[in-house]
Design an enzyme around this catalytic site. Structure first.
Site, PDB file in Angstrom:
ATOM      1  N   ASN A   1      48.482  35.508  46.582  1.00 31.42           N
ATOM      2  CA  ASN A   1      48.314  34.497  45.357  1.00 31.42           C
ATOM      3  C   ASN A   1      49.273  34.829  44.167  1.00 31.42           C
ATOM      4  O   ASN A   1      50.247  35.482  44.412  1.00 31.42           O
ATOM      5  CB  ASN A   1      46.782  34.996  44.989  1.00 31.42           C
ATOM      6  CG  ASN A   1      46.749  36.406  44.698  1.00 31.42           C
ATOM      7  OD1 ASN A   1      47.399  36.908  43.822  1.00 31.42           O
ATOM      8  ND2 ASN A   1      45.815  37.012  45.616  1.00 31.42           N
TER       9      ASN A   1
ATOM     10  N   PRO B   1      37.452  43.449  53.332  1.00 32.77           N
ATOM     11  CA  PRO B   1      36.872  44.518  52.709  1.00 32.77           C
ATOM     12  C   PRO B   1      36.662  44.260  51.008  1.00 32.77           C
ATOM     13  O   PRO B   1      37.876  44.064  50.430  1.00 32.77           O
ATOM     14  CB  PRO B   1      37.208  45.853  52.893  1.00 32.77           C
ATOM     15  CG  PRO B   1      38.659  45.583  53.376  1.00 32.77           C
ATOM     16  CD  PRO B   1      38.823  44.331  53.797  1.00 32.77           C
TER      17      PRO B   1
HETATM   18  N1  CTP Z   1      37.849  42.883  44.316  1.00 27.89           N
HETATM   19  C1  CTP Z   1      38.114  43.965  45.273  1.00 27.89           C
HETATM   20  N2  CTP Z   1      38.056  43.822  46.723  1.00 27.89           N
HETATM   21  C2  CTP Z   1      38.060  42.487  47.119  1.00 27.89           C
HETATM   22  C3  CTP Z   1      37.995  41.200  46.239  1.00 27.89           C
HETATM   23  C4  CTP Z   1      37.785  41.723  44.767  1.00 27.89           C
HETATM   24  O1  CTP Z   1      38.278  45.078  45.024  1.00 27.89           O
HETATM   25  N3  CTP Z   1      38.099  42.409  48.593  1.00 27.89           N
HETATM   26  C5  CTP Z   1      37.698  43.345  42.922  1.00 27.89           C
HETATM   27  C6  CTP Z   1      38.999  42.581  42.001  1.00 27.89           C
HETATM   28  O2  CTP Z   1      39.957  43.647  41.943  1.00 27.89           O
HETATM   29  C7  CTP Z   1      38.281  42.575  40.733  1.00 27.89           C
HETATM   30  C8  CTP Z   1      37.029  41.854  41.173  1.00 27.89           C
HETATM   31  O3  CTP Z   1      36.504  42.642  42.458  1.00 27.89           O
HETATM   32  O4  CTP Z   1      38.075  43.595  40.086  1.00 27.89           O
HETATM   33  C9  CTP Z   1      36.715  40.494  41.364  1.00 27.89           C
HETATM   34  O5  CTP Z   1      35.801  39.999  42.259  1.00 27.89           O
HETATM   35  P1  CTP Z   1      35.995  38.608  42.890  1.00 27.89           P
HETATM   36  O6  CTP Z   1      34.516  38.494  43.603  1.00 27.89           O
HETATM   37  O7  CTP Z   1      37.006  38.442  43.806  1.00 27.89           O
HETATM   38  O8  CTP Z   1      36.209  37.789  41.689  1.00 27.89           O
HETATM   39  P2  CTP Z   1      36.831  36.542  41.282  1.00 27.89           P
HETATM   40  O9  CTP Z   1      38.404  37.024  41.679  1.00 27.89           O
HETATM   41  O10 CTP Z   1      36.513  36.342  39.764  1.00 27.89           O
HETATM   42  O11 CTP Z   1      36.527  35.336  42.239  1.00 27.89           O
HETATM   43  P3  CTP Z   1      35.050  34.713  42.624  1.00 27.89           P
HETATM   44  O12 CTP Z   1      34.698  34.308  41.350  1.00 27.89           O
HETATM   45  O13 CTP Z   1      35.459  33.589  43.463  1.00 27.89           O
HETATM   46  O14 CTP Z   1      34.283  35.477  43.323  1.00 27.89           O
END
Ligand code: CTP
Length: 374
Positions: free
Chosen positions: A177, A274
């Site tokens: 990304n 994860p």
């Molecule tokens: N995060 C993580 N591991 C993942 C995905 C996300 O540690 N596999 C952490 C990111 O570092 C961030 C937060 O979770 O702190 C973001 O959560 P995420 O659910 O990915 O949110 P968004 O990117 O906002 O996406 P969405 O709203 O689609 O869930």
């Protein structure tokens, strides 16, 4: 001051001595020097030993514990903190042997600065330039402030994830990304400035590692999770990385080939990665005292952020509206959501957001210590 034989090819002992007003030592077995001050004493007479410029050769010798001239002997004999300021050709800096030596030195407790990036004396371009003097001076001041650093977060350990992850499809392709890593790097920098011991677990970025921060470089989400686990226990965990939510179910050993037909459909199977933040938030043993996540939202920012706070077991969520130009940009406009409420911060630079967050963390720890003492 110690001048190596190679150093003396560039500057004379006379000019170094007269500019610094200090005695310049050169030879391990010089009788006059030994009569005045033995090499053991010399290695301990300073508060901090600065190797500048640190060549690939000297770092290799120091990493192996060799003591075959005055400089390497002093480094082996010293009981003071050591700062190495590398300067070399980009290929030498990026060579596997140098990387190994730098990793070894850091594991031994030596602070090795990241060199500057730019044009080199030899005409090439890249990482390897001697850092600018003000960066070196800043690092010297930081190290002189004490092994734990100074500031309200001294004695606290923080783990920060930053940047994108790369999920390989085959040896040459990956899913990733647009995350630049800037916000995560700025947060690591701000925490270190306030005295915290910071581990930055970072996906691939173009950014220099902030001074005083230990970086662990990873590519995939699974590697990021492993590096985070290896960095715990910590007092603070901040997930700023844009972790790829999925990875290809299989990674082809060889480069995937086209089938040849324009109408051929290729199905790509993905599996979920994860959730690093969630796994830290849910920890029962060794959970960091403060677990902070980021949320990128395009609408209904507070509601979504609050949902994420609960779902991922965080203490705080820093939510930002990414419908504009925030991703990859210099500014950020955030909403800090805690269990107690939400607070909108005005639009500001990513470094300012980082410092405000670091100060807020320091104030929280300060309050909890005061409360515990009461
Ligand atoms: N995060 C993580 N591991 C993942 C995905 C996300 O540690 N596999 C952490 C990111 O570092 C961030 C937060 O979770 O702190 C973001 O959560 P995420 O659910 O990915 O949110 P968004 O990117 O906002 O996406 P969405 O709203 O689609 O869930």
């Amino acid at each position: 001051m110690i001048l190596t034989r190679a150093g003396a090819e560039f500057v004379t002992p006379l000019s170094l001595g007269s500019l610094s007003g200090d005695k310049v030592y050169q030879e391990l077995f010089s009788l006059t020097d030994e009569a005045e001050m033995g090499h053991i004493e010399l290695s301990r007479s300073a508060d901090l030993v600065v190797v500048c410029p640190a060549t690939a050769d000297l770092m290799a010798r120091a990493a192996s514990g060799l003591a075959n001239d005055l400089a390497s002997t002093a480094l082996l004999a010293t009981d003071k903190p050591v700062l190495m300021v590398p300067a070399m050709n980009v290929r030498m800096w990026e060579h596997a042997a140098t990387k190994r030596n730098v990793a070894q030195l850091r594991a031994d407790g030596v602070t090795v600065m990241e060199p500057d990036v730019g044009p080199m004396a030899c005409g090439e371009f890249g990482a390897g330039r001697l850092p600018e003097p003000d960066r070196i001076a800043k690092e010297v001041r930081r190290l002189l402030a004490g092994p734990q650093g100074h500031g309200p977060l001294a004695g606290f350990r923080a783990v920060v994830t930053a940047g994108p992850t790369r999920e390989p499809l085959d040896p040459v392709r990956f899913i990733s990304n647009h995350s630049s890593g800037r916000q995560g790097y700025a947060i690591a920098d701000a925490l270190a400035r306030l005295g915290a011991d910071v581990r930055l677990v970072t996906g691939p970025t173009q950014l220099p590692v902030p001074d005083g921060v230990t970086a662990l470089r990873v590519e995939t989400a699974v590697e990021m999770q492993d590096a985070v686990k290896a960095s715990l226990p910590a007092d603070i965990f901040i997930g700023v990385a844009a972790v790829a939510d999925w990875r290809p179910a299989t990674r082809a050993q060889g480069k995937l080939k086209l089938k040849g037909g324009a109408d051929d459909k290729v199905a790509l199977q993905l599996v979920e990665n994860p959730d690093i933040l969630k796994s830290i938030g849910a920890k029962r043993k060794d959970r960091p005292r403060l677990v902070i996540g980021f949320a990128a939202e395009t609408s209904d920012v507070e509601r979504h952020a609050r949902g994420k706070l609960a779902r991922k077991g965080c203490d705080w969520i820093v939510a930002n509206d990414v419908s504009g130009d925030v991703m990859g940009g210099a500014d950020n406009e955030v909403l800090l959501v805690t269990k107690a409420g939400a607070e909108r911060w005005p639009r500001m630079g990513k470094a300012e957001v980082a410092m405000k967050l670091a100060e807020r963390i320091a104030a929280t720890f300060d309050d909890s210590q005061t409360n515990a003492a009461e």
